[in-house]
Write an enzyme that holds these catalytic residues in place. Structure first.
Site, PDB file in Angstrom:
ATOM      1  N   LYS A  31       0.925  -1.202  -0.061  1.00 28.35           N
ATOM      2  CA  LYS A  31      -0.051   0.095  -0.152  1.00 28.35           C
ATOM      3  C   LYS A  31       0.892   1.335  -0.108  1.00 28.35           C
ATOM      4  CE  LYS A  31      -2.025  -0.976   3.905  1.00 28.35           C
ATOM      5  NZ  LYS A  31      -1.394  -2.179   4.534  1.00 28.35           N
ATOM      6  N   ARG A 106      -8.866   0.815   9.706  1.00 30.53           N
ATOM      7  CA  ARG A 106      -8.208  -0.785   9.960  1.00 30.53           C
ATOM      8  C   ARG A 106      -9.246  -1.394  11.155  1.00 30.53           C
ATOM      9  NH1 ARG A 106      -2.339   0.411   9.086  1.00 30.53           N
ATOM     10  NH2 ARG A 106      -1.365  -1.443   9.706  1.00 30.53           N
ATOM     11  N   ARG A 144      11.670  -6.393   4.210  1.00 31.63           N
ATOM     12  CA  ARG A 144      11.760  -5.013   3.917  1.00 31.63           C
ATOM     13  C   ARG A 144      12.739  -4.237   4.847  1.00 31.63           C
ATOM     14  NH1 ARG A 144       5.882  -2.328   4.115  1.00 31.63           N
ATOM     15  NH2 ARG A 144       5.788  -2.803   6.376  1.00 31.63           N
ATOM     16  N   ARG A 178      12.543  -2.551  10.401  1.00 28.82           N
ATOM     17  CA  ARG A 178      11.702  -1.799  11.425  1.00 28.82           C
ATOM     18  C   ARG A 178      11.484  -2.925  12.424  1.00 28.82           C
ATOM     19  NH1 ARG A 178       6.864   0.384   7.661  1.00 28.82           N
ATOM     20  NH2 ARG A 178       5.737  -1.121   8.745  1.00 28.82           N
ATOM     21  N   ARG A 189       0.897  -8.955  13.343  1.00 27.60           N
ATOM     22  CA  ARG A 189       0.176  -7.952  12.692  1.00 27.60           C
ATOM     23  C   ARG A 189      -0.805  -8.711  11.579  1.00 27.60           C
ATOM     24  NH1 ARG A 189       4.914  -5.186   9.992  1.00 27.60           N
ATOM     25  NH2 ARG A 189       3.242  -3.610   9.085  1.00 27.60           N
TER      26      ARG A 189
HETATM   27  P1  AMP Z   1       1.671   0.451   9.123  1.00 25.34           P
HETATM   28  O1  AMP Z   1       2.993   0.880   8.543  1.00 25.34           O
HETATM   29  O2  AMP Z   1       0.494   0.866   8.108  1.00 25.34           O
HETATM   30  O3  AMP Z   1       1.582  -1.006   8.785  1.00 25.34           O
HETATM   31  O4  AMP Z   1       1.479   0.701  10.555  1.00 25.34           O
HETATM   32  C1  AMP Z   1       2.314   0.302  11.598  1.00 25.34           C
HETATM   33  C2  AMP Z   1       1.535   0.109  12.933  1.00 25.34           C
HETATM   34  O5  AMP Z   1       0.888   1.376  13.057  1.00 25.34           O
HETATM   35  C3  AMP Z   1       0.322  -0.881  12.754  1.00 25.34           C
HETATM   36  O6  AMP Z   1       0.991  -2.089  13.254  1.00 25.34           O
HETATM   37  C4  AMP Z   1      -0.439  -0.228  14.116  1.00 25.34           C
HETATM   38  O7  AMP Z   1       0.215  -0.422  15.436  1.00 25.34           O
HETATM   39  C5  AMP Z   1      -0.221   1.254  13.953  1.00 25.34           C
HETATM   40  N1  AMP Z   1      -1.394   1.611  13.056  1.00 25.34           N
HETATM   41  C6  AMP Z   1      -1.110   2.259  11.919  1.00 25.34           C
HETATM   42  N2  AMP Z   1      -2.556   2.658  11.369  1.00 25.34           N
HETATM   43  C7  AMP Z   1      -3.221   2.234  12.126  1.00 25.34           C
HETATM   44  C8  AMP Z   1      -4.658   2.398  12.181  1.00 25.34           C
HETATM   45  N3  AMP Z   1      -5.625   2.867  11.252  1.00 25.34           N
HETATM   46  N4  AMP Z   1      -5.342   2.102  13.301  1.00 25.34           N
HETATM   47  C9  AMP Z   1      -4.502   1.652  14.449  1.00 25.34           C
HETATM   48  N5  AMP Z   1      -3.425   1.527  14.418  1.00 25.34           N
HETATM   49  C10 AMP Z   1      -2.647   1.788  13.334  1.00 25.34           C
END
Ligand code: AMP
Length: 231
Positions: A31, A106, A144, A178, A189
């Site tokens: 994404k 989410r 990654r 990360r 996740r």
């Molecule tokens: P991402 O890089 O989008 O995978 O986000 C990394 C982390 O940020 C996720 O595993 C969540 O802990 C937090 N996070 C990102 N977006 C959201 C969301 N919409 N709602 C809640 N937590 C989020």
């Protein structure tokens, strides 16, 4: 937009609503990469809740520590805090037109909160599912690496940097693996995605706002599919 009416043969002005493009996909579906391409090529603003939370966790405040702990466990930040962050970011002048939400909503609660926001901002929601098989996701996530300076994303399997462990654009910067891309967190996740986020696909499908896109193959092919889906 000016168009010719096929029934009355008169020129008419059509007002196209700005959009909120919601990219939905499991962690590792690409994404972020695709949203960045849309920004580069189409000038559409990308708003990533993951990036915003990563920036927030760097300070030494109770909030930063809380966000840090939640992210390290693979769980989600609370719906209300996430909504506040999105509301504040999307009220900035650069978000006045169409923008992409990368990683939001989410949960079903977040999807409902977004409906209100879209109504206030007079925008229509278009959801795009970026669909990738589970085996590919695992490779993408554990391989990654990210540049801490510019955010450029690499993958040790499919998109290695020119020099091992260094960003092509910032050779002094060591690429980061990360914490939330490490194996135990990745499994958590993905489980969080299956339980809380996957139901959003049905939510948008039922209201006829979901476009499903095959998220495998080369970046350009995926990009073309997404571009077609949002046009
Ligand atoms: P991402 O890089 O989008 O995978 O986000 C990394 C982390 O940020 C996720 O595993 C969540 O802990 C937090 N996070 C990102 N977006 C959201 C969301 N919409 N709602 C809640 N937590 C989020």
């Amino acid at each position: 937009m000016l168009s010719l009416c096929s029934l009355c043969s008169l020129w008419q002005v059509t007002f196209l609503m700005d959009k909120i493009i919601v990219l939905i996909g499991a962690p590792g579906a690409g994404k972020g990469t695709q949203a960045r391409l849309l920004t580069e090529r189409r000038g559409i603003l990308q708003i990533s809740t993951g990036d915003m939370f990563r920036a927030m966790r760097s300070g030494d405040t109770p909030l930063a520590r809380e966000v840090q702990a939640v992210m390290a466990s693979g769980a989600l930040v609370s719906d209300d805090l996430t909504f506040k962050v999105v509301q504040e970011r999307t009220s900035q002048p650069d978000a006045a037109g169409t923008y992409i939400l990368d990683g939001y909503p989410r949960t079903l609660v977040q999807a409902e909160q977004l409906e209100e926001l879209a109504e206030d901002q007079e925008k229509e929601i278009v959801a795009v599912e970026v669909d990738v098989p589970r085996e590919d996701l695992l490779k993408r996530l554990t391989g990654r690496r990210t540049c801490p300076v510019c955010g450029e994303i690499y993958n040790v399997y499919s998109k290695p940097p020119k020099v091992d462990g260094r960003c092509d654009f910032h050779p002094d910067a060591e690429l980061e693996h990360r914490k939330d891309d490490q194996e135990a967190t990745v499994a958590a996740r993905l489980a969080t995605y299956d339980e809380l986020t996957a139901p959003l696909l049905d939510y948008y499908r039922k209201t006829d706002r979901l476009k499903a896109v095959d998220g495998t193959g080369d970046l350009q092919a995926i990009y073309s599919r997404i571009e077609k889906a949002i046009s």
